[in-house]
Design an enzyme around this catalytic site. Structure first.
Site, mmCIF file in Angstrom:
data_model
loop_
_atom_site.group_PDB
_atom_site.id
_atom_site.type_symbol
_atom_site.label_atom_id
_atom_site.label_comp_id
_atom_site.label_asym_id
_atom_site.label_seq_id
_atom_site.Cartn_x
_atom_site.Cartn_y
_atom_site.Cartn_z
ATOM 1 N N TYR A 1 -9.886 -4.981 -9.074
ATOM 2 C CA TYR A 1 -9.880 -3.773 -9.460
ATOM 3 C C TYR A 1 -10.025 -2.531 -10.111
ATOM 4 C CZ TYR A 1 -6.312 0.129 -9.615
ATOM 5 O OH TYR A 1 -5.203 0.901 -9.981
ATOM 6 N N ASP B 1 -2.219 -6.093 -3.465
ATOM 7 C CA ASP B 1 -1.792 -5.114 -2.890
ATOM 8 C C ASP B 1 -2.529 -4.068 -2.918
ATOM 9 O OD1 ASP B 1 -0.929 -5.073 -5.745
ATOM 10 O OD2 ASP B 1 -0.413 -2.854 -5.245
ATOM 11 N N LYS C 1 3.385 -12.414 -6.831
ATOM 12 C CA LYS C 1 3.321 -10.877 -7.002
ATOM 13 C C LYS C 1 3.275 -10.346 -6.115
ATOM 14 C CE LYS C 1 3.610 -6.532 -8.573
ATOM 15 N NZ LYS C 1 2.895 -6.556 -10.467
#
Lengths: 519, 243
Positions: A261, A296, A368
Site C-alpha cells: 500500500y 480496496d 475485511k
C-alpha cells in the site's frame, strides 16, 4: 462451508505457488536489510521511551546518533550505553532526550550488551504476552456477543478526547470494531509523535498515549456491553514497525498493514516498505493482532469491474508475505471492496460473485470488506440503498470484518446520526437474511459462477506475468493500480540500510523464535 | 412581477420539507416535544415529528416534516456559474483545439498539500474518468499530467513550468479546519511571489469548492460536486481563446 462456485483447486494452488515464487526474491532482499524505523521499533521494544523538548522521540534521537552504525543494529549500542553509564533506563532516556548522544560512548563487552538487550526485550514481551492473554480471556468471557461479520466504525475528529466520546457512542450503537483514522499527513512522517494530541487534519495522530487513552475508553464500554470491542489503528506509512510495536504494547486488536500500500498509494520507497512490512507484521503476529490489508484501494483508483483480478492477486501476495512474517490465517484480514459502478447491469450479482469467491479461496481468513465510496454522491437516499446492498452481500457471503458504509460518504466526516442509521439498517438486513446462504445455491453455469471463474483465471494469468517480470519490476511498470513507482524513488529510501555480518537484533531473534521463523 | 418559489411537497406552494437531526436529550415524549418546538422556532409550521430513536442515553435522532411560508424571488437568484453556457463534449473540445489552438493543450493537476485523496483529480484527469465521462488523459488534443496526491504546491508549480502547462488543476478534498482554503491560498501566493500567476489558467476543484470561492482566492475558476472532465476542459479552451 460448502462450495457454491466450484472453483478449481488446482488453479487456486497454482496462484499460491506463483505468489510464493514472486515473493521469494523480495524476502531474500528483506533479510539482508534493516531500516531506521525497524531499528526504532527495536528500541521501543527494548523500552526506550520519551521525547526531546521539541518533540523528537528518544528512538529517533538514538537512531540519528548511530546513523553510520545501523548496519550493526542499534540494540547493542543502546544496551552498551546502559552498561557504560550505569544509569537506570528511564534516566538514560531522559538524558538522551536532553541531548546526550550515546554514540560518544565506546563499545564495551558487546556480548554482554546483547545479553542485556535481550533481558530488556523480555520485559516488554512479557507485557505483550499479558495483553494477549487478557484479550483471549475477555473474548472467551464474552463469546458469542459480537456480530458476524464484525461491524467496524471509524472515528476521526483530530482530538483524542473527542474521539473517545464518539467511539464510546459508536460502540454503544453496536460497533464491534472502532478505528481511529489518522491525520492525513502522518503516513509520511518518519517519526511517531509523542503524547496525547488534540489537533489533526481528517483524523487523529497515532501516538502510544492516544492508543492507551482509547483502549481504556473501549474497555469501559466492553464491560458495560459485555461485548469485546476491537481497537484498530493504521500501521501503514514510514513507521510501520514502530506503530506495530505501540499497538502491541497498548493491546490494539487490528492494524491496517498492507505489504504494498505504502509503495503504490503513498509513494514510499518500495525497498523500504518491503523491509518495514515484514518486521511490523512479525510484531503483529506475535501480539495476536489481526492485520487488515488495503486491496480496496485498487478499486478506488482503477475500475472495480475490470480490475477485480488485481484485488485477488494482491490478496495472494499479502497472504504470502503474511505467512513469511509468522501470521496465522485467522490474523489475515485480507481486504476487498464493493466499488462497482452502480449503473453496471447485474453489478450487485458480480459483487456477490467476487465476495463469495474471496470467501471460498480464503476460508479461514477474516476478510475485511469495504463499502462503496467512489460512487457515493450527495444523494444520501440512494447512497443508503447502496450501503445496504453491500450489507446484504457481506452477510450473504460470510465476510469477517465489515466496514459500515455512511450515507454521507463524500459529504462530511460522519455525524453521530449517520453512524446510527448505518448500524440500524445493517442489523436489519443482516438479521433478516441470517441463513440465506444455507438456502441458496448458484447455477453451475450461471452468471455468478462464471464471473468468479473468470476473475480467478485472469488472476492466475496476471500472477504469471508478475512472476516472469519480477515483483519490483512489475511495480515499476505500473502493473498494480496503474501506478508506476521506480525502485529507488519514493519517500524514505535514505532510511534503508544493508545489514552487516555483525548485525544483531535480540528483538527480532525473539520474534523469529516465537513465530517459528528461525533459520 | 416577482416569481416567489417555495418547496414543493405535493401541492404548489405547500412549502413542505423533511428534516433530520440529533439532539443531546434522552428519547421520550419530552424529547419529541423539544424537537417539534425547535423546528417551530426555526420558522416552520405544521411540524410533525415522525421518528425519534435513542442513539445513547443522552442523544436522540429525529425525523421531522414541516412546512415553511418563506419564499424567495427566483428572478433575483444568480448561480455559481452561467447554466446556459453548456460544456462541449470531448469530441467537440478536440475539434475546437485543433481548429482554434492548433497544438495540444497541456494540463497539469494534483491534489496538493497534505491531502491524500486522489479521487477528485482522478475523476477529472484519469483515462477512465468518472460516471461514463472520460478524463482528460483520454482527450486526443490534451496532454494531461496527473501528479496524484500529497504534492507540495511548489512542486506542482515547478512541474507546470517544466512542462509548459497551459492550465493547472489543484484538487482539495479534505476540508477539516478549512485546510483547503490554506492550501489554495498558499498555491496562489507562491505563483504570485514567483511572478508566474499570469502564465497559467488556474483551476481549483473539490466537493466544497465553488466558482465564487475559487475566484475569491485568486483562481480563474472553481469546480465542485458533479463536475466532469468536459466542464473543466471547456473552460480551459474557451479561456485560452477568449482574448
Amino acid at each position: 462451508m460448502r462450495s457454491k462456485l466450484n472453483l478449481p483447486q488446482d488453479k487456486i494452488d497454482r496462484a499460491r505457488a506463483l505468489a510464493a515464487s514472486i515473493c521469494a526474491p523480495v524476502l531474500e532482499f528483506i533479510e539482508q536489510h534493516t531500516t531506521v524505523t525497524v531499528e526504532r521499533a527495536t528500541l521501543r521494544l527494548l523500552g526506550a521511551d520519551g521525547a526531546s523538548p521539541d518533540g523528537i522521540p528518544v528512538p529517533n534521537l538514538v537512531v540519528d546518533a548511530l546513523r553510520d552504525r545501523l548496519g550493526e543494529g542499534v540494540a547493542a549500542w543502546y544496551a552498551n550505553a546502559l552498561l557504560q553509564t550505569g544509569l537506570e533506563q528511564a534516566e538514560l532516556d531522559r538524558r538522551i532526550a536532553e541531548g546526550f548522544s550515546i554514540a560518544t560512548l565506546p563499545m564495551g563487552d558487546r556480548q554482554r550488551a546483547l545479553e542485556l538487550a535481550s533481558e530488556l526485550a523480555a520485559r516488554n514481551f512479557a507485557r505483550i504476552d499479558a495483553n494477549r492473554a487478557f484479550r483471549q480471556a475477555k473474548q472467551e468471557e464474552y463469546k458469542g456477543r459480537n456480530h458476524s461479520p464484525l461491524l467496524y466504525l471509524i472515528v476521526a475528529t483530530g482530538n483524542i478526547y473527542e474521539d473517545v466520546k464518539q467511539a464510546q457512542a459508536a460502540a454503544l450503537h453496536g460497533a464491534d470494531v472502532i478505528a481511529v483514522i489518522r491525520t492525513t499527513a502522518q503516513s509520511l512522517l518518519d517519526y511517531v509523535p509523542y503524547g496525547a494530541t488534540t489537533e489533526g487534519f481528517g483524523g487523529t495522530y497515532a501516538t502510544q498515549e492516544n492508543f492507551r487513552i482509547m483502549r481504556q475508553a473501549l474497555d469501559e464500554v466492553m464491560e458495560r456491553e459485555r461485548r469485546y470491542i476491537y481497537q484498530t489503528n493504521y500501521a501503514s506509512g514510514l513507521c510501520m514497525p514502530e506503530i506495530a510495536a505501540m499497538g502491541a504494547l497498548e493491546r490494539l486488536d487490528m492494524m491496517l498493514n498492507d505489504s504494498m500500500y505504502g509503495i503504490l498509494f503513498r509513494d514510499i520507497n518500495m525497498y523500504r516498505t518491503f523491509v518495514d512490512q515484514r518486521f511490523s507484521r512479525m510484531i503483529n503476529a506475535y501480539s495476536g493482532i489481526i492485520i487488515n490489508t488495503g486491496e480496496d484501494n485498487y478499486l478506488t483508483t482503477s475500475d472495480a469491474f475490470e480490475k477485480a483480478y488485481t484485488v485477488l492477486a494482491s490478496q495472494f501476495l499479502n497472504e504470502r508475505f503474511a505467512y513469511a512474517a509468522g501470521l496465522q490465517p485467522w490474523q489475515m484480514g485480507l481486504g476487498h471492496a464493493f466499488e462497482m459502478d452502480p449503473s453496471i447491469k447485474n453489478g450487485i450479482l458480480y459483487e456477490l460473485a467476487q465476495a463469495q469467491m474471496a470467501r471460498e479461496i480464503f476460508p479461514e481468513h477474516p476478510l475485511k470488506y469495504m463499502p462503496p465510496t467512489k460512487h457515493m454522491s450527495g444523494d444520501i437516499f440512494k447512497g443508503l440503498v447502496m450501503d445496504n446492498m453491500f450489507n446484504f452481500v457481506s452477510k450473504a457471503t460470510g465476510q469477517g470484518i465489515h466496514l459500515l458504509g455512511m450515507l454521507t460518504e463524500a459529504i462530511h466526516t460522519p455525524f453521530m446520526m449517520d453512524r446510527h442509521i448505518a448500524v440500524e439498517t445493517a442489523l436489519y438486513v443482516m438479521n433478516g437474511i441470517d441463513a440465506i446462504m444455507d438456502e441458496i445455491e448458484f447455477r453451475p453455469d450461471g452468471l455468478i459462477v462464471r464471473r468468479a471463474h473468470e476473475v480467478l483465471d485472469r488472476t492466475v494469468q496476471f500472477l504469471e506475468e508478475v512472476e516472469r517480470i519480477g515483483l519490483m519490476q512489475s511495480i515499476e511498470q505500473a502493473m498494480f493500480a496503474d501506478i508506476a513507482r521506480p525502485r529507488t524513488g519514493g519517500k524514505g529510501f535514505e532510511g534503508l540500510v544493508p545489514r552487516l555480518e555483525t548485525y544483531a537484533n535480540p528483538v527480532e531473534d525473539r520474534l523469529e523464535r516465537a513465530l517459528g521463523l528461525a533459520h | 412581477m416577482a416569481t416567489i418559489i417555495r418547496p414543493y411537497g405535493d401541492t404548489m406552494n405547500d412549502g413542505k420539507v423533511q428534516l433530520s437531526f440529533t439532539l443531546p436529550v434522552p428519547c421520550g415524549s419530552r424529547g419529541m416535544e423539544a424537537a417539534r418546538r425547535l423546528v417551530h422556532a426555526w420558522g416552520f409550521h405544521e411540524c410533525e415529528v415522525v421518528h425519534a430513536a435513542p442513539m445513547s442515553e443522552e442523544f436522540t435522532f429525529f425525523v421531522v416534516y414541516a412546512a415553511t411560508h418563506h419564499g424567495i424571488d427566483w428572478d433575483t437568484v444568480e448561480g455559481d456559474r452561467d447554466d446556459s453556457e453548456k460544456s462541449m463534449t470531448m469530441d467537440e473540445i478536440n475539434a475546437f483545439i485543433k481548429e482554434k489552438i492548433g497544438r495540444k493543450v497541456v494540463v497539469v493537476g494534483a491534489c496538493t498539500g497534505f491531502d491524500a485523496h486522489t479521487v477528485g483529480i482522478d475523476a477529472i484527469m484519469n483515462m477512465k474518468g468518472y460516471n461514463h465521462h472520460y478524463g482528460l488523459e483520454r482527450y486526443e488534443m490534451i496532454e494531461a499530467h496527473n501528479l496524484g496526491a500529497q504534492v507540495p504546491n511548489q512542486k506542482l508549480i515547478e512541474y507546470a513550468c517544466a512542462h509548459n502547462a497551459d492550465a493547472i488543476l489543484v484538487s482539495q478534498v479534505v476540508t477539516q479546519k478549512e485546510s483547503h482554503i490554506h492550501t489554495l491560498t498558499e498555491f496562489i501566493e507562491l505563483l504570485e511571489a514567483q511572478g508566474l500567476r499570469g502564465r497559467f489558467i488556474c483551476i481549483a476543484g473539490g466537493p466544497r469548492i465553488t466558482n465564487k470561492l475559487a475566484a475569491k482566492l485568486g483562481f480563474d475558476a472553481g469546480f465542485g460536486r458533479g463536475t466532469y472532465a468536459e466542464d473543466v476542459a471547456t473552460f480551459i479552451v474557451r479561456r485560452m481563446t477568449a482574448s
